[in-house]
Design a protein around this motif. Structure first.
Motif, PDB file in Angstrom:
ATOM      1  N   GLU A   8       0.741  -1.048  -0.021  1.00  0.00           N
ATOM      2  CA  GLU A   8      -0.038   0.122   0.099  1.00  0.00           C
ATOM      3  C   GLU A   8       0.758   1.215   0.076  1.00  0.00           C
ATOM      4  N   LEU A   9       1.946   1.293   0.745  1.00  0.00           N
ATOM      5  CA  LEU A   9       2.769   2.515   0.912  1.00  0.00           C
ATOM      6  C   LEU A   9       4.107   2.583   0.097  1.00  0.00           C
ATOM      7  N   PRO A  10       4.347   3.474  -0.717  1.00  0.00           N
ATOM      8  CA  PRO A  10       5.417   3.512  -1.641  1.00  0.00           C
ATOM      9  C   PRO A  10       6.725   3.601  -0.979  1.00  0.00           C
ATOM     10  N   LEU A  11       7.010   2.675  -0.209  1.00  0.00           N
ATOM     11  CA  LEU A  11       8.057   2.945   0.615  1.00  0.00           C
ATOM     12  C   LEU A  11       9.506   2.734   0.081  1.00  0.00           C
ATOM     13  N   ARG A  12       9.564   1.789  -0.666  1.00  0.00           N
ATOM     14  CA  ARG A  12      10.828   1.499  -1.682  1.00  0.00           C
ATOM     15  C   ARG A  12      11.335   2.802  -2.428  1.00  0.00           C
ATOM     16  N   PRO A  13      10.044   3.186  -3.202  1.00  0.00           N
ATOM     17  CA  PRO A  13      10.527   4.562  -3.909  1.00  0.00           C
ATOM     18  C   PRO A  13      10.956   5.617  -2.873  1.00  0.00           C
ATOM     19  N   TYR A  14      10.299   5.628  -1.798  1.00  0.00           N
ATOM     20  CA  TYR A  14      10.728   6.590  -0.744  1.00  0.00           C
ATOM     21  C   TYR A  14      11.945   6.733  -0.247  1.00  0.00           C
ATOM     22  N   LEU A  15      12.554   5.503  -0.073  1.00  0.00           N
ATOM     23  CA  LEU A  15      14.053   5.107   0.333  1.00  0.00           C
ATOM     24  C   LEU A  15      14.699   5.437  -0.777  1.00  0.00           C
ATOM     25  N   GLY A  17      14.568   7.740  -3.077  1.00  0.00           N
ATOM     26  CA  GLY A  17      14.208   9.125  -3.475  1.00  0.00           C
ATOM     27  C   GLY A  17      13.728   9.202  -4.900  1.00  0.00           C
ATOM     28  N   ASP A  18      12.513   8.503  -4.956  1.00  0.00           N
ATOM     29  CA  ASP A  18      11.763   8.473  -6.156  1.00  0.00           C
ATOM     30  C   ASP A  18      10.502   9.066  -5.998  1.00  0.00           C
ATOM     31  N   LEU A  19      10.011   9.577  -4.961  1.00  0.00           N
ATOM     32  CA  LEU A  19       8.858  10.242  -4.667  1.00  0.00           C
ATOM     33  C   LEU A  19       8.930  11.837  -4.882  1.00  0.00           C
ATOM     34  N   ASN A  20       7.846  12.445  -5.557  1.00  0.00           N
ATOM     35  CA  ASN A  20       7.906  13.866  -5.597  1.00  0.00           C
ATOM     36  C   ASN A  20       7.739  14.484  -4.231  1.00  0.00           C
ATOM     37  N   ASP A  22       5.327  16.230  -3.035  1.00  0.00           N
ATOM     38  CA  ASP A  22       3.893  15.818  -2.205  1.00  0.00           C
ATOM     39  C   ASP A  22       3.864  14.785  -1.592  1.00  0.00           C
ATOM     40  N   GLU A  23       3.993  13.712  -2.594  1.00  0.00           N
ATOM     41  CA  GLU A  23       4.074  12.383  -2.085  1.00  0.00           C
ATOM     42  C   GLU A  23       5.021  11.942  -0.720  1.00  0.00           C
ATOM     43  N   GLN A  24       6.220  12.600  -0.913  1.00  0.00           N
ATOM     44  CA  GLN A  24       6.985  12.283   0.194  1.00  0.00           C
ATOM     45  C   GLN A  24       6.508  12.812   1.429  1.00  0.00           C
ATOM     46  N   GLN A  25       5.932  13.920   1.484  1.00  0.00           N
ATOM     47  CA  GLN A  25       5.339  14.653   2.560  1.00  0.00           C
ATOM     48  C   GLN A  25       4.354  13.852   3.250  1.00  0.00           C
ATOM     49  N   ARG A  26       3.347  13.644   2.194  1.00  0.00           N
ATOM     50  CA  ARG A  26       2.264  12.576   2.810  1.00  0.00           C
ATOM     51  C   ARG A  26       2.504  11.256   3.541  1.00  0.00           C
ATOM     52  N   LEU A  27       3.631  10.681   2.742  1.00  0.00           N
ATOM     53  CA  LEU A  27       4.172   9.306   3.471  1.00  0.00           C
ATOM     54  C   LEU A  27       4.684   9.801   5.051  1.00  0.00           C
ATOM     55  N   GLU A  28       5.547  10.731   4.881  1.00  0.00           N
ATOM     56  CA  GLU A  28       6.254  11.019   5.840  1.00  0.00           C
ATOM     57  C   GLU A  28       5.306  11.414   7.327  1.00  0.00           C
ATOM     58  N   GLN A  29       4.329  12.249   6.817  1.00  0.00           N
ATOM     59  CA  GLN A  29       3.168  12.664   8.007  1.00  0.00           C
ATOM     60  C   GLN A  29       2.606  11.246   8.470  1.00  0.00           C
ATOM     61  N   ARG A  30       2.320  10.263   7.466  1.00  0.00           N
ATOM     62  CA  ARG A  30       1.795   8.978   7.867  1.00  0.00           C
ATOM     63  C   ARG A  30       2.626   8.260   8.858  1.00  0.00           C
ATOM     64  N   LEU A  31       4.036   8.322   8.405  1.00  0.00           N
ATOM     65  CA  LEU A  31       5.190   7.688   9.287  1.00  0.00           C
ATOM     66  C   LEU A  31       5.180   8.402  10.576  1.00  0.00           C
ATOM     67  N   MET A  32       4.927   9.482  10.784  1.00  0.00           N
ATOM     68  CA  MET A  32       4.922  10.412  12.193  1.00  0.00           C
ATOM     69  C   MET A  32       3.917   9.839  13.046  1.00  0.00           C
ATOM     70  N   ILE A  33       2.864   9.167  12.661  1.00  0.00           N
ATOM     71  CA  ILE A  33       1.656   8.931  13.429  1.00  0.00           C
ATOM     72  C   ILE A  33       1.263   7.406  13.366  1.00  0.00           C
ATOM     73  N   ASP A  34       1.580   6.703  12.164  1.00  0.00           N
ATOM     74  CA  ASP A  34       0.862   5.580  11.939  1.00  0.00           C
ATOM     75  C   ASP A  34       2.232   4.389  12.455  1.00  0.00           C
ATOM     76  N   SER A  35       2.215   3.685  13.458  1.00  0.00           N
ATOM     77  CA  SER A  35       3.203   2.981  13.946  1.00  0.00           C
ATOM     78  C   SER A  35       3.581   1.594  13.108  1.00  0.00           C
ATOM     79  N   ALA A  36       2.446   1.223  12.658  1.00  0.00           N
ATOM     80  CA  ALA A  36       2.654   0.026  11.628  1.00  0.00           C
ATOM     81  C   ALA A  36       3.350   0.696  10.509  1.00  0.00           C
ATOM     82  N   ALA A  37       3.057   1.681  10.048  1.00  0.00           N
ATOM     83  CA  ALA A  37       3.804   2.187   8.708  1.00  0.00           C
ATOM     84  C   ALA A  37       5.489   2.449   8.814  1.00  0.00           C
TER      85      ALA A  37
END
Lengths: 87, 191
Positions: A8-15, A17-20, A22-37
Protein backbone atom coordinates in the motif's frame (compact mmCIF):
# COMPACT_ATOMS: atom_id res chain seq x y z
CA UNK A 1 -1.36 -5.21 12.00
CA UNK A 2 -1.96 -4.37 8.34
CA UNK A 3 -0.26 -7.04 6.26
CA UNK A 4 -0.81 -5.02 3.09
CA UNK A 5 1.23 -2.00 4.10
CA UNK A 6 4.20 -3.31 2.15
CA UNK A 7 2.14 -2.97 -1.03
CA UNK A 8 0.00 0.00 0.00
CA UNK A 9 2.78 2.43 0.90
CA UNK A 10 5.46 3.53 -1.60
CA UNK A 11 8.25 2.80 0.85
CA UNK A 12 10.89 1.55 -1.58
CA UNK A 13 10.50 4.55 -3.88
CA UNK A 14 10.66 6.75 -0.79
CA UNK A 15 13.87 5.17 0.40
CA UNK A 16 15.41 5.54 -3.06
CA UNK A 17 14.37 9.19 -3.37
CA UNK A 18 11.83 8.51 -6.09
CA UNK A 19 8.80 10.30 -4.68
CA UNK A 20 7.87 13.84 -5.58
CA UNK A 21 7.69 16.41 -2.79
CA UNK A 22 3.95 16.04 -2.15
CA UNK A 23 4.09 12.24 -2.12
CA UNK A 24 7.08 12.33 0.20
CA UNK A 25 5.43 14.65 2.66
CA UNK A 26 2.18 12.65 2.67
CA UNK A 27 4.10 9.47 3.42
CA UNK A 28 6.23 11.10 6.10
CA UNK A 29 3.18 12.50 7.86
CA UNK A 30 1.79 8.99 7.94
CA UNK A 31 5.09 7.68 9.29
CA UNK A 32 4.93 10.21 12.12
CA UNK A 33 1.59 8.97 13.43
CA UNK A 34 1.12 5.41 12.17
CA UNK A 35 3.23 2.90 14.11
CA UNK A 36 2.54 0.06 11.70
CA UNK A 37 3.75 2.17 8.78
CA UNK A 38 6.87 3.18 10.70
CA UNK A 39 7.67 -0.45 11.53
CA UNK A 40 7.11 -1.40 7.91
CA UNK A 41 9.58 1.30 6.81
CA UNK A 42 12.24 -0.19 9.10
CA UNK A 43 11.70 -3.66 7.64
CA UNK A 44 11.78 -2.43 4.04
CA UNK A 45 14.97 -0.48 4.74
CA UNK A 46 16.81 -3.62 5.89
CA UNK A 47 15.38 -5.64 3.01
CA UNK A 48 16.56 -3.04 0.51
CA UNK A 49 20.06 -3.30 1.96
CA UNK A 50 19.91 -7.08 1.69
CA UNK A 51 18.72 -6.88 -1.92
CA UNK A 52 21.62 -4.57 -2.75
CA UNK A 53 24.11 -6.98 -1.20
CA UNK A 54 22.59 -9.89 -3.10
CA UNK A 55 22.84 -7.98 -6.39
CA UNK A 56 19.06 -8.03 -6.72
CA UNK A 57 18.56 -4.34 -7.49
CA UNK A 58 18.11 -3.10 -11.04
CA UNK A 59 20.82 -0.83 -12.48
CA UNK A 60 18.66 2.21 -11.85
CA UNK A 61 17.81 1.14 -8.29
CA UNK A 62 21.44 0.39 -7.55
CA UNK A 63 22.48 3.85 -8.64
CA UNK A 64 19.82 5.47 -6.48
CA UNK A 65 20.78 3.21 -3.59
CA UNK A 66 24.41 4.30 -3.80
CA UNK A 67 23.77 7.97 -4.51
CA UNK A 68 20.72 8.66 -2.37
CA UNK A 69 20.02 5.89 0.13
CA UNK A 70 23.61 5.80 1.35
CA UNK A 71 23.87 9.59 1.84
CA UNK A 72 23.29 9.23 5.57
CA UNK A 73 26.23 7.83 7.56
CA UNK A 74 23.84 5.68 9.56
CA UNK A 75 22.84 3.88 6.38
CA UNK A 76 26.45 3.17 5.44
CA UNK A 77 26.97 1.67 8.88
CA UNK A 78 23.87 -0.49 8.41
CA UNK A 79 25.21 -1.65 5.05
CA UNK A 80 28.55 -2.57 6.61
CA UNK A 81 26.82 -4.45 9.36
CA UNK A 82 24.50 -6.29 6.96
CA UNK A 83 27.48 -7.25 4.83
CA UNK A 84 29.25 -8.71 7.89
CA UNK A 85 26.08 -10.52 8.91
CA UNK A 86 25.85 -12.20 5.53
CA UNK A 87 29.29 -13.76 5.63
CA UNK B 1 3.38 28.04 11.01
CA UNK B 2 6.00 30.26 12.60
CA UNK B 3 9.21 28.27 12.77
CA UNK B 4 11.83 30.95 12.96
CA UNK B 5 15.11 29.99 14.61
CA UNK B 6 14.96 30.04 18.38
CA UNK B 7 16.03 33.43 19.77
CA UNK B 8 18.44 31.79 22.16
CA UNK B 9 19.50 34.99 23.82
CA UNK B 10 15.91 35.90 24.63
CA UNK B 11 14.52 32.62 25.88
CA UNK B 12 15.89 30.07 28.28
CA UNK B 13 14.26 26.70 28.78
CA UNK B 14 12.91 26.60 32.32
CA UNK B 15 11.59 23.61 34.18
CA UNK B 16 8.13 25.13 33.98
CA UNK B 17 8.38 25.54 30.21
CA UNK B 18 9.58 21.98 29.75
CA UNK B 19 6.76 20.72 31.98
CA UNK B 20 4.27 22.61 29.84
CA UNK B 21 5.79 21.06 26.72
CA UNK B 22 5.55 17.55 28.22
CA UNK B 23 1.96 18.08 29.33
CA UNK B 24 1.13 18.89 25.72
CA UNK B 25 2.54 15.50 24.69
CA UNK B 26 0.83 13.39 27.32
CA UNK B 27 -1.45 13.45 30.35
CA UNK B 28 1.18 12.12 32.69
CA UNK B 29 5.00 12.34 32.63
CA UNK B 30 5.45 8.66 31.68
CA UNK B 31 3.13 8.89 28.67
CA UNK B 32 4.65 12.21 27.70
CA UNK B 33 8.17 10.81 27.97
CA UNK B 34 7.32 7.84 25.76
CA UNK B 35 5.61 10.07 23.23
CA UNK B 36 8.66 12.35 23.19
CA UNK B 37 11.06 9.46 22.58
CA UNK B 38 8.81 8.03 19.91
CA UNK B 39 8.53 11.36 18.09
CA UNK B 40 12.26 11.96 18.37
CA UNK B 41 13.02 8.56 16.85
CA UNK B 42 10.67 9.17 13.93
CA UNK B 43 12.00 12.65 13.22
CA UNK B 44 15.56 11.28 13.17
CA UNK B 45 14.41 8.58 10.76
CA UNK B 46 12.88 11.15 8.44
CA UNK B 47 16.09 13.18 8.37
CA UNK B 48 18.02 9.97 7.65
CA UNK B 49 15.58 9.10 4.86
CA UNK B 50 16.09 12.57 3.41
CA UNK B 51 19.82 11.91 3.20
CA UNK B 52 20.97 14.26 5.95
CA UNK B 53 24.43 13.66 7.33
CA UNK B 54 23.58 14.99 10.80
CA UNK B 55 20.06 13.74 11.53
CA UNK B 56 20.36 13.94 15.30
CA UNK B 57 21.55 17.55 15.26
CA UNK B 58 18.69 18.52 12.98
CA UNK B 59 16.27 16.68 15.26
CA UNK B 60 17.61 18.52 18.30
CA UNK B 61 17.09 21.83 16.47
CA UNK B 62 13.56 20.75 15.58
CA UNK B 63 12.75 19.80 19.16
CA UNK B 64 14.19 23.05 20.54
CA UNK B 65 11.95 25.07 18.24
CA UNK B 66 8.89 23.00 19.07
CA UNK B 67 9.48 23.35 22.81
CA UNK B 68 9.65 27.11 22.32
CA UNK B 69 6.47 27.21 20.25
CA UNK B 70 4.65 24.83 22.54
CA UNK B 71 4.47 27.55 25.16
CA UNK B 72 2.04 29.40 22.89
CA UNK B 73 0.20 26.60 21.16
CA UNK B 74 -0.10 23.82 23.75
CA UNK B 75 -3.47 24.90 25.05
CA UNK B 76 -5.15 25.45 21.71
CA UNK B 77 -3.44 22.95 19.42
CA UNK B 78 -5.77 20.32 17.98
CA UNK B 79 -4.47 17.01 16.71
CA UNK B 80 -1.42 14.82 17.15
CA UNK B 81 1.60 16.89 18.27
CA UNK B 82 3.75 14.58 16.13
CA UNK B 83 2.47 16.37 13.04
CA UNK B 84 3.55 19.73 14.43
CA UNK B 85 7.03 18.32 14.96
CA UNK B 86 6.95 17.13 11.38
CA UNK B 87 6.07 20.58 10.07
CA UNK B 88 8.96 22.13 11.96
CA UNK B 89 11.33 19.35 10.85
CA UNK B 90 10.40 20.01 7.25
CA UNK B 91 11.35 23.69 7.61
CA UNK B 92 14.58 22.80 9.41
CA UNK B 93 15.42 20.47 6.53
CA UNK B 94 14.82 23.18 3.93
CA UNK B 95 17.20 25.48 5.82
CA UNK B 96 19.75 22.66 6.01
CA UNK B 97 19.55 22.14 2.24
CA UNK B 98 20.26 25.81 1.61
CA UNK B 99 23.47 25.60 3.63
CA UNK B 100 24.68 22.10 2.83
CA UNK B 101 27.56 21.64 0.37
CA UNK B 102 26.86 19.22 -2.44
CA UNK B 103 29.06 16.28 -1.59
CA UNK B 104 28.61 12.83 -3.06
CA UNK B 105 28.49 10.07 -0.48
CA UNK B 106 31.53 7.78 -0.49
CA UNK B 107 31.07 4.56 -2.43
CA UNK B 108 30.28 1.64 -0.17
CA UNK B 109 33.31 -0.41 0.80
CA UNK B 110 33.57 -3.95 -0.51
CA UNK B 111 34.14 -5.22 3.00
CA UNK B 112 37.68 -6.38 2.29
CA UNK B 113 39.09 -3.99 4.88
CA UNK B 114 36.64 -5.05 7.58
CA UNK B 115 38.61 -5.72 10.71
CA UNK B 116 38.89 -8.91 12.65
CA UNK B 117 37.66 -6.89 15.60
CA UNK B 118 34.39 -6.17 13.84
CA UNK B 119 33.86 -9.82 13.04
CA UNK B 120 34.89 -10.71 16.56
CA UNK B 121 32.28 -8.36 17.99
CA UNK B 122 29.64 -9.72 15.67
CA UNK B 123 30.40 -13.28 16.73
CA UNK B 124 30.35 -12.25 20.38
CA UNK B 125 27.04 -10.41 20.04
CA UNK B 126 25.56 -13.23 18.06
CA UNK B 127 26.37 -15.66 20.84
CA UNK B 128 24.65 -13.36 23.31
CA UNK B 129 21.35 -13.61 21.49
CA UNK B 130 18.75 -15.87 23.01
CA UNK B 131 19.05 -19.30 21.33
CA UNK B 132 15.61 -18.90 19.74
CA UNK B 133 16.54 -15.52 18.29
CA UNK B 134 19.85 -16.85 17.03
CA UNK B 135 18.19 -19.80 15.31
CA UNK B 136 15.53 -17.56 13.85
CA UNK B 137 18.07 -15.19 12.31
CA UNK B 138 20.11 -18.07 10.87
CA UNK B 139 17.01 -19.65 9.38
CA UNK B 140 15.58 -16.40 8.05
CA UNK B 141 18.75 -15.50 6.15
CA UNK B 142 19.70 -18.92 4.88
CA UNK B 143 17.88 -18.47 1.58
CA UNK B 144 18.55 -15.81 -1.03
CA UNK B 145 16.40 -14.73 -3.94
CA UNK B 146 14.49 -16.08 -5.80
CA UNK B 147 13.31 -18.60 -3.22
CA UNK B 148 13.71 -16.56 -0.06
CA UNK B 149 10.27 -14.95 -0.11
CA UNK B 150 8.48 -18.27 -0.32
CA UNK B 151 10.87 -19.73 2.25
CA UNK B 152 10.10 -16.92 4.68
CA UNK B 153 6.37 -17.36 4.18
CA UNK B 154 6.80 -21.02 5.11
CA UNK B 155 8.89 -20.08 8.12
CA UNK B 156 6.19 -17.69 9.31
CA UNK B 157 3.59 -20.44 8.87
CA UNK B 158 5.70 -22.83 10.92
CA UNK B 159 5.96 -20.27 13.67
CA UNK B 160 2.24 -19.57 13.52
CA UNK B 161 2.66 -15.85 12.91
CA UNK B 162 1.93 -13.55 9.96
CA UNK B 163 4.86 -12.86 7.65
CA UNK B 164 4.80 -9.24 8.69
CA UNK B 165 5.21 -10.15 12.33
CA UNK B 166 8.20 -12.32 11.39
CA UNK B 167 9.76 -9.45 9.41
CA UNK B 168 9.36 -7.11 12.36
CA UNK B 169 10.76 -9.69 14.78
CA UNK B 170 13.81 -10.11 12.56
CA UNK B 171 14.22 -6.34 12.26
CA UNK B 172 14.25 -6.02 16.07
CA UNK B 173 16.81 -8.80 16.53
CA UNK B 174 19.01 -7.35 13.78
CA UNK B 175 18.78 -3.83 15.22
CA UNK B 176 19.74 -5.06 18.69
CA UNK B 177 22.59 -7.07 17.20
CA UNK B 178 23.88 -4.01 15.38
CA UNK B 179 23.68 -1.89 18.54
CA UNK B 180 25.62 -4.59 20.40
CA UNK B 181 28.35 -4.61 17.74
CA UNK B 182 28.64 -0.81 17.81
CA UNK B 183 28.97 -0.84 21.61
CA UNK B 184 31.51 -3.69 21.47
CA UNK B 185 33.65 -1.81 18.94
CA UNK B 186 33.48 1.39 21.03
CA UNK B 187 34.63 -0.54 24.11
CA UNK B 188 37.52 -2.07 22.18
CA UNK B 189 38.49 1.34 20.84
CA UNK B 190 38.68 2.72 24.38
CA UNK B 191 41.12 0.04 25.54
Amino acid sequence: MNANLEHELPLRPYLLGDLNSDEQQRLEQRLMIDSAAYEELNCVEDELIDDYLEGALSGNEKQKFENYFLSAPERRQKLDFASALKR
Amino acid sequence: MNTQPLPKKEWNLTQEAFAKFLSWLGRNPDDAGKKYEDIRRRVIKIFVCRGCDCPEDLTDETINRVIFRSQEIAETYVGDPALYFYGVAHKVHLEYLRKKPDIQPPLPSDGSLRSEEEYGCLDQCFERLLPRSRELVLEYYQEEKPSKIEFRKQLALQLGIPLNALRIRIWRIRTNLHACVVQCLQQKAMK
